[in-house]
Design a protein around this motif. Structure first.
Motif, PDB file in Angstrom:
ATOM      1  N   GLY A  95      -9.363  30.609  -2.202  1.00 24.28           N
ATOM      2  CA  GLY A  95      -8.443  29.487  -2.348  1.00 24.28           C
ATOM      3  C   GLY A  95      -8.951  28.402  -3.279  1.00 24.28           C
ATOM      4  N   LEU A  96     -10.257  28.132  -3.252  1.00 26.79           N
ATOM      5  CA  LEU A  96     -10.799  27.115  -4.139  1.00 26.79           C
ATOM      6  C   LEU A  96     -10.669  27.532  -5.597  1.00 26.79           C
ATOM      7  CD1 LEU A  96     -14.018  25.921  -2.273  1.00 26.79           C
ATOM      8  CD2 LEU A  96     -11.967  24.605  -2.734  1.00 26.79           C
ATOM      9  N   ALA A  97     -10.872  28.820  -5.876  1.00 24.60           N
ATOM     10  CA  ALA A  97     -10.701  29.317  -7.249  1.00 24.60           C
ATOM     11  C   ALA A  97      -9.234  29.219  -7.667  1.00 24.60           C
ATOM     12  CB  ALA A  97     -11.191  30.756  -7.360  1.00 24.60           C
ATOM     13  N   MET A  98      -8.326  29.563  -6.759  1.00 23.58           N
ATOM     14  CA  MET A  98      -6.895  29.455  -7.069  1.00 23.58           C
ATOM     15  C   MET A  98      -6.484  27.998  -7.242  1.00 23.58           C
ATOM     16  SD  MET A  98      -5.048  32.448  -4.812  1.00 23.58           S
ATOM     17  CE  MET A  98      -5.874  32.197  -3.239  1.00 23.58           C
ATOM     18  N   ALA A  99      -7.054  27.109  -6.423  1.00 20.18           N
ATOM     19  CA  ALA A  99      -6.768  25.674  -6.566  1.00 20.18           C
ATOM     20  C   ALA A  99      -7.250  25.166  -7.925  1.00 20.18           C
ATOM     21  CB  ALA A  99      -7.432  24.888  -5.441  1.00 20.18           C
ATOM     22  N   THR A 100      -8.379  25.690  -8.367  1.00 18.14           N
ATOM     23  CA  THR A 100      -8.908  25.310  -9.681  1.00 18.14           C
ATOM     24  C   THR A 100      -7.946  25.717 -10.789  1.00 18.14           C
ATOM     25  OG1 THR A 100     -11.194  25.516  -8.906  1.00 18.14           O
ATOM     26  CG2 THR A 100     -10.829  25.646 -11.289  1.00 18.14           C
ATOM     27  N   ILE A 101      -7.406  26.931 -10.713  1.00 19.14           N
ATOM     28  CA  ILE A 101      -6.464  27.409 -11.733  1.00 19.14           C
ATOM     29  C   ILE A 101      -5.204  26.552 -11.752  1.00 19.14           C
ATOM     30  CG2 ILE A 101      -4.949  29.346 -12.345  1.00 19.14           C
ATOM     31  CD1 ILE A 101      -7.263  31.177 -11.315  1.00 19.14           C
ATOM     32  N   LEU A 102      -4.669  26.233 -10.574  1.00 19.03           N
ATOM     33  CA  LEU A 102      -3.469  25.395 -10.501  1.00 19.03           C
ATOM     34  C   LEU A 102      -3.746  23.989 -11.034  1.00 19.03           C
ATOM     35  CD1 LEU A 102      -2.057  26.435  -7.004  1.00 19.03           C
ATOM     36  CD2 LEU A 102      -1.142  27.046  -9.255  1.00 19.03           C
ATOM     37  N   ALA A 103      -4.904  23.436 -10.701  1.00 19.58           N
ATOM     38  CA  ALA A 103      -5.254  22.104 -11.199  1.00 19.58           C
ATOM     39  C   ALA A 103      -5.444  22.120 -12.715  1.00 19.58           C
ATOM     40  CB  ALA A 103      -6.528  21.609 -10.515  1.00 19.58           C
ATOM     41  N   CYS A 104      -6.040  23.199 -13.222  1.00 13.92           N
ATOM     42  CA  CYS A 104      -6.197  23.343 -14.675  1.00 13.92           C
ATOM     43  C   CYS A 104      -4.831  23.384 -15.359  1.00 13.92           C
ATOM     44  CB  CYS A 104      -6.963  24.625 -15.005  1.00 13.92           C
ATOM     45  SG  CYS A 104      -8.749  24.536 -14.750  1.00 13.92           S
ATOM     46  N   ALA A 105      -3.881  24.106 -14.745  1.00 15.46           N
ATOM     47  CA  ALA A 105      -2.541  24.216 -15.331  1.00 15.46           C
ATOM     48  C   ALA A 105      -1.872  22.850 -15.404  1.00 15.46           C
ATOM     49  CB  ALA A 105      -1.692  25.186 -14.511  1.00 15.46           C
ATOM     50  N   VAL A 183       3.831  32.600 -16.079  1.00 20.80           N
ATOM     51  CA  VAL A 183       3.372  33.983 -15.863  1.00 20.80           C
ATOM     52  C   VAL A 183       1.852  34.041 -15.887  1.00 20.80           C
ATOM     53  CG1 VAL A 183       3.328  36.303 -16.858  1.00 20.80           C
ATOM     54  CG2 VAL A 183       5.485  35.024 -16.781  1.00 20.80           C
ATOM     55  N   ALA A 184       1.236  33.300 -16.811  1.00 18.85           N
ATOM     56  CA  ALA A 184      -0.227  33.272 -16.899  1.00 18.85           C
ATOM     57  C   ALA A 184      -0.854  32.755 -15.615  1.00 18.85           C
ATOM     58  CB  ALA A 184      -0.652  32.406 -18.086  1.00 18.85           C
ATOM     59  N   ILE A 185      -0.278  31.694 -15.063  1.00 14.69           N
ATOM     60  CA  ILE A 185      -0.813  31.124 -13.819  1.00 14.69           C
ATOM     61  C   ILE A 185      -0.768  32.149 -12.693  1.00 14.69           C
ATOM     62  CG2 ILE A 185      -0.458  29.356 -12.056  1.00 14.69           C
ATOM     63  CD1 ILE A 185       0.748  27.600 -14.316  1.00 14.69           C
ATOM     64  N   PHE A 186       0.378  32.807 -12.524  1.00 18.82           N
ATOM     65  CA  PHE A 186       0.513  33.770 -11.436  1.00 18.82           C
ATOM     66  C   PHE A 186      -0.402  34.979 -11.632  1.00 18.82           C
ATOM     67  CE2 PHE A 186       4.546  31.511 -10.539  1.00 18.82           C
ATOM     68  CZ  PHE A 186       4.406  31.373  -9.165  1.00 18.82           C
ATOM     69  N   MET A 187      -0.588  35.406 -12.869  1.00 18.79           N
ATOM     70  CA  MET A 187      -1.476  36.545 -13.107  1.00 18.79           C
ATOM     71  C   MET A 187      -2.929  36.179 -12.851  1.00 18.79           C
ATOM     72  SD  MET A 187       0.273  38.567 -16.342  1.00 18.79           S
ATOM     73  CE  MET A 187      -0.740  40.027 -16.108  1.00 18.79           C
ATOM     74  N   TYR A 188      -3.309  34.943 -13.183  1.00 17.51           N
ATOM     75  CA  TYR A 188      -4.670  34.490 -12.868  1.00 17.51           C
ATOM     76  C   TYR A 188      -4.873  34.412 -11.348  1.00 17.51           C
ATOM     77  CZ  TYR A 188      -5.778  33.142 -17.702  1.00 17.51           C
ATOM     78  OH  TYR A 188      -6.059  33.136 -19.043  1.00 17.51           O
ATOM     79  N   LEU A 189      -3.866  33.901 -10.634  1.00 15.03           N
ATOM     80  CA  LEU A 189      -3.962  33.842  -9.173  1.00 15.03           C
ATOM     81  C   LEU A 189      -4.078  35.238  -8.589  1.00 15.03           C
ATOM     82  CD1 LEU A 189      -1.275  31.101  -8.349  1.00 15.03           C
ATOM     83  CD2 LEU A 189      -3.759  30.819  -8.515  1.00 15.03           C
ATOM     84  N   LEU A 190      -3.315  36.183  -9.141  1.00 10.57           N
ATOM     85  CA  LEU A 190      -3.383  37.564  -8.677  1.00 10.57           C
ATOM     86  C   LEU A 190      -4.763  38.152  -8.933  1.00 10.57           C
ATOM     87  CD1 LEU A 190      -1.980  40.074  -7.518  1.00 10.57           C
ATOM     88  CD2 LEU A 190      -1.204  40.619  -9.843  1.00 10.57           C
ATOM     89  N   ALA A 191      -5.360  37.811 -10.074  1.00 13.39           N
ATOM     90  CA  ALA A 191      -6.708  38.297 -10.378  1.00 13.39           C
ATOM     91  C   ALA A 191      -7.708  37.808  -9.332  1.00 13.39           C
ATOM     92  CB  ALA A 191      -7.128  37.835 -11.778  1.00 13.39           C
ATOM     93  N   VAL A 192      -7.580  36.540  -8.925  1.00 18.25           N
ATOM     94  CA  VAL A 192      -8.472  35.993  -7.898  1.00 18.25           C
ATOM     95  C   VAL A 192      -8.259  36.727  -6.571  1.00 18.25           C
ATOM     96  CG1 VAL A 192      -9.040  33.951  -6.525  1.00 18.25           C
ATOM     97  CG2 VAL A 192      -8.621  33.727  -8.979  1.00 18.25           C
ATOM     98  N   VAL A 193      -7.001  36.967  -6.214  1.00 19.77           N
ATOM     99  CA  VAL A 193      -6.690  37.673  -4.963  1.00 19.77           C
ATOM    100  C   VAL A 193      -7.324  39.061  -4.965  1.00 19.77           C
ATOM    101  CG1 VAL A 193      -4.840  38.708  -3.606  1.00 19.77           C
ATOM    102  CG2 VAL A 193      -4.575  36.390  -4.504  1.00 19.77           C
ATOM    103  N   LEU A 194      -7.186  39.785  -6.078  1.00 20.65           N
ATOM    104  CA  LEU A 194      -7.717  41.154  -6.152  1.00 20.65           C
ATOM    105  C   LEU A 194      -9.246  41.162  -6.123  1.00 20.65           C
ATOM    106  CD1 LEU A 194      -5.298  42.706  -8.821  1.00 20.65           C
ATOM    107  CD2 LEU A 194      -5.279  43.034  -6.340  1.00 20.65           C
ATOM    108  N   VAL A 195      -9.853  40.225  -6.850  1.00 20.16           N
ATOM    109  CA  VAL A 195     -11.321  40.185  -6.898  1.00 20.16           C
ATOM    110  C   VAL A 195     -11.897  39.849  -5.532  1.00 20.16           C
ATOM    111  CG1 VAL A 195     -13.280  38.845  -7.788  1.00 20.16           C
ATOM    112  CG2 VAL A 195     -11.512  39.652  -9.358  1.00 20.16           C
TER     113      VAL A 195
END
Length: 429
Positions: A95-105, A183-195
């Motif tokens: 979640g912290l990594a996903m929060a970082t991506i959303l904050a970056c966006a 689309v980029a945001i959601f794909m990055y979030l998906l990458a975090v989920v998979l990793v």
């Protein structure tokens, strides 16, 4: 044709020797133009190009958006954006990594700069992720990848430069970047989920916030959302031009920074000086690129390139894929803005002759340039994180960005094969 190829090789040699690319393009452009026409004509062309560029009203948008980004960076908004993102999803695995991506966006939607986004979020997010036991690879990868959104999500300096080079409507380019950015945001979030599903120990869940805490955190970013809607809504609705939007954005951002930080003359002077320095570098790059492009045009490279491509007898889409491959290779060795300035004047006439939409091609170019920000050995976001967090190993950063690079390549292919994702918003304007 031979003269233009010699010119390109001479430019690469000068870059290898350490000459700044702006001066390299200017020097080779004047020398090549002088050889083909006359030295006096070459010098006159360079002087006229510099004057026309400096006096061009359309270029006003560039220093204004740069100044707006510097004000956003100085206001401390990055911390508030990260806080609200963490409040809502920080309790999830990764979640912290996903929060970082959303904050970056959200941060990049205001500052328009990948480097500023990466630097700001690196200072804010990384200490928090380390506190919760996040692996440095996932932490660095999410910050570096999230930072790349700064050159795609509007208002983007890269899209402004592309629009000026190709005489494409900047407002439509901004609108075209909205859906691919989502689309980029959601794909990055998906990458975090998979990793984190594969390696849960890389990013353990944080503490859950109460709904009261979430809404309290959200109050701090209402002004940010309003500013973004003001800028993009005004451009999309035809209320004002991108240049006018940039001026309004600077005024609103200054008021927001003044309210948050108060009147600090030294800070504002530093913001203005940094904006002036960045704008000067940008103008030098653009003038050098235009002079070099004039030389290549006189030398006949664009026409020769079009004739060569037509002789290949391959589908037009294959040509675009080859151009993207060139960007992915060049991105490993050239700085992003320099790469775009060097290649777009050569490629866009070819793409236009094949019947492709230049707004669509602009987004494809920017997404390809995004990838270069996190590909070794010269990915600028990688080195920015290393600069902000000196104790982090470079190898950990490189391994951390790998899943996001794969995600970016898949996204680039998606945008090429499904142009609707790019064109649906600008076509509705």
């Amino acid at each position: 044709m031979l003269v233009s190829l010699i010119g390109v090789l001479a430019l690469l040699a000068l870059l290898f020797l350490g000459l700044p690319i702006a001066w390299g393009m200017l020097l080779v452009g004047v020398a090549g133009f002088g050889y083909l026409v006359s030295l006096e004509a070459g010098l006159t062309m360079a002087a006229q190009t510099g004057f026309d560029t400096a006096m061009n009203y359309n270029f006003t948008v560039l220093p204004l958006f740069i100044l707006m980004g510097n004000l956003v960076n100085a206001s401390g908004l990055a911390r508030d954006l990260y806080r609200v993102a963490y409040a809502f999803i920080g309790h999830l695995r990764g979640g912290l990594a996903m929060a970082t991506i959303l904050a970056c966006a959200a941060f990049s939607a205001l500052c328009g700069s990948s480097m500023a986004t990466t630097a700001a979020m690196g200072r804010v997010a990384l200490p928090n992720m380390r506190q919760y036991g996040y692996d440095d690879r996932l932490a660095a990868g999410s910050i570096a990848a999230g930072g790349t959104l700064g050159i795609l999500i509007p208002p983007s300096v890269m899209l402004v430069v592309y629009g000026i080079l190709t005489e494409t409507d900047i407002g439509k380019l901004f609108a075209a970047g909205m859906l691919p950015g989502t689309v980029a945001i959601f794909m990055y979030l998906l990458a975090v989920v998979l990793v984190t599903a594969w390696r849960p120990e890389l990013g353990r869940a944080g503490e859950a916030a109460s709904w009261a805490e979430r809404w309290q955190a959200a109050k701090g970013v209402v002004a940010i959302a309003a500013l973004f809607l003001l800028i993009m809504g005004g451009i999309y609705g035809g209320v004002f031009t991108p240049t006018e939007a940039a001026g309004i954005g600077v005024a609103a951002t200054f008021a927001m920074t003044l309210k948050r930080r108060g009147w600090q003359p030294r800070m504002y002077l530093k913001v203005l000086v940094e904006a002036a320095q960045t704008s000067t570098v940008m103008f030098a790059l653009i003038i050098g690129a235009l002079v070099f492009t004039n030389f290549l045009t006189v030398a006949g490279l664009p026409n020769a390139l079009m004739a060569f491509i037509q002789g290949l007898d391959v589908p037009p889409l294959a040509v675009v894929l080859m151009i993207c491959l060139v960007y992915l290779v060049l991105g490993c060795f050239l700085e992003t803005m320099s790469m775009v300035l060097l290649t777009v004047p050569i490629f866009y006439p070819v793409v236009a002759s094949l019947g492709f939409d230049l707004v669509w091609f602009g987004i494809v170019v920017v997404v390809a340039a995004e990838i270069s920000l996190i590909t070794p050995p010269l990915g600028l976001n990688i080195f920015m994180i290393k600069n902000v967090i000196p104790d982090m190993k470079l190898g950990a950063i490189v391994r951390g960005v790998t899943p996001f690079v794969v995600t970016d390549i898949l996204r680039l292919l998606l945008l090429i094969l499904v142009p609707w994702l790019v064109l649906v918003v600008p076509q509705s304007m």
